[in-house]
Design a protein around this motif. Structure first.
Motif, PDB file in Angstrom:
ATOM      1  N   ARG A  45       0.831  -1.218   0.000  1.00  0.00           N
ATOM      2  CA  ARG A  45       0.000   0.000   0.000  1.00  0.00           C
ATOM      3  C   ARG A  45       0.862   1.263   0.000  1.00  0.00           C
ATOM      4  NH1 ARG A  45      -2.743  -2.800   3.981  1.00  0.00           N
ATOM      5  NH2 ARG A  45      -1.988  -1.352   5.570  1.00  0.00           N
ATOM      6  N   ILE A  46       1.935   1.235   0.767  1.00  0.00           N
ATOM      7  CA  ILE A  46       2.837   2.394   0.825  1.00  0.00           C
ATOM      8  C   ILE A  46       3.527   2.591  -0.518  1.00  0.00           C
ATOM      9  CG2 ILE A  46       4.957   3.287   1.847  1.00  0.00           C
ATOM     10  CD1 ILE A  46       4.026   1.873   4.491  1.00  0.00           C
ATOM     11  N   GLU A  47       4.075   1.518  -1.080  1.00  0.00           N
ATOM     12  CA  GLU A  47       4.809   1.623  -2.335  1.00  0.00           C
ATOM     13  C   GLU A  47       3.910   1.997  -3.512  1.00  0.00           C
ATOM     14  OE1 GLU A  47       6.909  -2.109  -2.556  1.00  0.00           O
ATOM     15  OE2 GLU A  47       8.606  -1.317  -1.400  1.00  0.00           O
ATOM     16  N   SER A  48       2.626   1.656  -3.420  1.00  0.00           N
ATOM     17  CA  SER A  48       1.698   1.998  -4.499  1.00  0.00           C
ATOM     18  C   SER A  48       1.183   3.431  -4.374  1.00  0.00           C
ATOM     19  CB  SER A  48       0.520   1.030  -4.514  1.00  0.00           C
ATOM     20  OG  SER A  48      -0.310   1.241  -3.381  1.00  0.00           O
ATOM     21  N   GLY A  49       1.527   4.105  -3.289  1.00  0.00           N
ATOM     22  CA  GLY A  49       1.109   5.492  -3.097  1.00  0.00           C
ATOM     23  C   GLY A  49      -0.218   5.645  -2.371  1.00  0.00           C
ATOM     24  N   GLU A  50      -0.851   4.528  -2.007  1.00  0.00           N
ATOM     25  CA  GLU A  50      -2.125   4.587  -1.292  1.00  0.00           C
ATOM     26  C   GLU A  50      -1.966   5.152   0.110  1.00  0.00           C
ATOM     27  OE1 GLU A  50      -4.495   0.959  -1.238  1.00  0.00           O
ATOM     28  OE2 GLU A  50      -3.397   0.296  -3.015  1.00  0.00           O
ATOM     29  N   GLU A  51      -0.813   4.941   0.696  1.00  0.00           N
ATOM     30  CA  GLU A  51      -0.586   5.309   2.093  1.00  0.00           C
ATOM     31  C   GLU A  51       0.776   5.998   2.227  1.00  0.00           C
ATOM     32  OE1 GLU A  51      -0.127   2.922   6.254  1.00  0.00           O
ATOM     33  OE2 GLU A  51      -1.524   2.120   4.786  1.00  0.00           O
ATOM     34  N   PRO A  52       0.794   7.306   2.230  1.00  0.00           N
ATOM     35  CA  PRO A  52       2.081   8.011   2.340  1.00  0.00           C
ATOM     36  C   PRO A  52       2.693   7.841   3.738  1.00  0.00           C
ATOM     37  CG  PRO A  52       0.257   9.566   2.296  1.00  0.00           C
ATOM     38  CD  PRO A  52      -0.330   8.211   2.119  1.00  0.00           C
ATOM     39  N   THR A  53       4.009   7.757   3.753  1.00  0.00           N
ATOM     40  CA  THR A  53       4.732   7.623   5.017  1.00  0.00           C
ATOM     41  C   THR A  53       6.199   7.979   4.788  1.00  0.00           C
ATOM     42  OG1 THR A  53       5.088   6.187   6.926  1.00  0.00           O
ATOM     43  CG2 THR A  53       5.329   5.177   4.765  1.00  0.00           C
ATOM     44  N   SER A  54       6.991   7.862   5.818  1.00  0.00           N
ATOM     45  CA  SER A  54       8.412   8.200   5.705  1.00  0.00           C
ATOM     46  C   SER A  54       9.216   7.008   5.191  1.00  0.00           C
ATOM     47  CB  SER A  54       8.959   8.625   7.070  1.00  0.00           C
ATOM     48  OG  SER A  54       9.014   7.517   7.945  1.00  0.00           O
ATOM     49  N   ASP A  55      10.368   7.318   4.618  1.00  0.00           N
ATOM     50  CA  ASP A  55      11.278   6.266   4.158  1.00  0.00           C
ATOM     51  C   ASP A  55      11.738   5.393   5.331  1.00  0.00           C
ATOM     52  OD1 ASP A  55      11.112   7.106   1.546  1.00  0.00           O
ATOM     53  OD2 ASP A  55      13.003   8.227   1.595  1.00  0.00           O
ATOM     54  N   ASP A  56      11.947   6.023   6.484  1.00  0.00           N
ATOM     55  CA  ASP A  56      12.379   5.261   7.656  1.00  0.00           C
ATOM     56  C   ASP A  56      11.352   4.195   8.032  1.00  0.00           C
ATOM     57  OD1 ASP A  56      14.758   6.640   7.904  1.00  0.00           O
ATOM     58  OD2 ASP A  56      13.976   8.033   9.416  1.00  0.00           O
ATOM     59  N   PHE A  57      10.071   4.545   7.972  1.00  0.00           N
ATOM     60  CA  PHE A  57       9.031   3.593   8.331  1.00  0.00           C
ATOM     61  C   PHE A  57       8.958   2.453   7.320  1.00  0.00           C
ATOM     62  CE2 PHE A  57       4.557   2.150   8.642  1.00  0.00           C
ATOM     63  CZ  PHE A  57       4.641   1.635   9.930  1.00  0.00           C
ATOM     64  N   VAL A  58       9.074   2.771   6.034  1.00  0.00           N
ATOM     65  CA  VAL A  58       9.064   1.728   5.004  1.00  0.00           C
ATOM     66  C   VAL A  58      10.258   0.796   5.212  1.00  0.00           C
ATOM     67  CG1 VAL A  58       9.255   1.249   2.535  1.00  0.00           C
ATOM     68  CG2 VAL A  58       7.882   3.158   3.323  1.00  0.00           C
ATOM     69  N   ASN A  59      11.411   1.354   5.521  1.00  0.00           N
ATOM     70  CA  ASN A  59      12.599   0.533   5.772  1.00  0.00           C
ATOM     71  C   ASN A  59      12.398  -0.357   6.997  1.00  0.00           C
ATOM     72  OD1 ASN A  59      13.963   1.566   3.557  1.00  0.00           O
ATOM     73  ND2 ASN A  59      14.912   3.201   4.736  1.00  0.00           N
ATOM     74  N   HIS A  60      11.763   0.196   8.024  1.00  0.00           N
ATOM     75  CA  HIS A  60      11.460  -0.588   9.227  1.00  0.00           C
ATOM     76  C   HIS A  60      10.558  -1.767   8.871  1.00  0.00           C
ATOM     77  CE1 HIS A  60      10.082  -1.658  13.226  1.00  0.00           C
ATOM     78  NE2 HIS A  60       8.847  -1.511  12.787  1.00  0.00           N
ATOM     79  N   LEU A  61       9.517  -1.513   8.085  1.00  0.00           N
ATOM     80  CA  LEU A  61       8.611  -2.581   7.679  1.00  0.00           C
ATOM     81  C   LEU A  61       9.335  -3.630   6.835  1.00  0.00           C
ATOM     82  CD1 LEU A  61       5.326  -0.667   6.764  1.00  0.00           C
ATOM     83  CD2 LEU A  61       5.729  -2.146   8.744  1.00  0.00           C
ATOM     84  N   GLY A  62      10.210  -3.186   5.960  1.00  0.00           N
ATOM     85  CA  GLY A  62      10.986  -4.119   5.140  1.00  0.00           C
ATOM     86  C   GLY A  62      11.856  -5.027   5.992  1.00  0.00           C
TER      87      GLY A  62
END
Length: 80
Positions: A45-62
């Motif tokens: 959802r974040i990568e598709s642009g549906e849910e904006p967030t910070s790069d740090d949070f995406v990295n944490h999820l990864g």
């Protein structure tokens, strides 16, 4: 690069039968699978642009998804 989900059976196709068996017989494995799938969907959802967030949070999820995948893999190998 197209966005895709990362289901465990696609990530570890050689263990598809073992994954299914563990998911239905091992509550801990089932719980980890649910968490892995939820994190994977959240990342999508974040990568598709549906849910904006910070790069740090995406990295944490990864990192969390990778950790869950490692834990699931260990259980699969221990039960083969």
């Amino acid at each position: 690069m197209p966005l895709t989900h990362h289901p465990l059976t696609q990530e570890l196709p050689e263990y598809k039968d073992a994954i299914h068996a563990l998911k239905t017989s091992n509550n801990f494995f089932h719980h980890l699978m649910e968490r892995y799938e939820a994190v994977d969907k959240h990342i999508y959802r974040i990568e598709s642009g549906e849910e904006p967030t910070s790069d740090d949070f995406v990295n944490h999820l990864g990192r969390e998804r990778l950790h869950l995948k490692d834990e699931l893999y260990k259980i699969i190998i221990e039960n083969k």
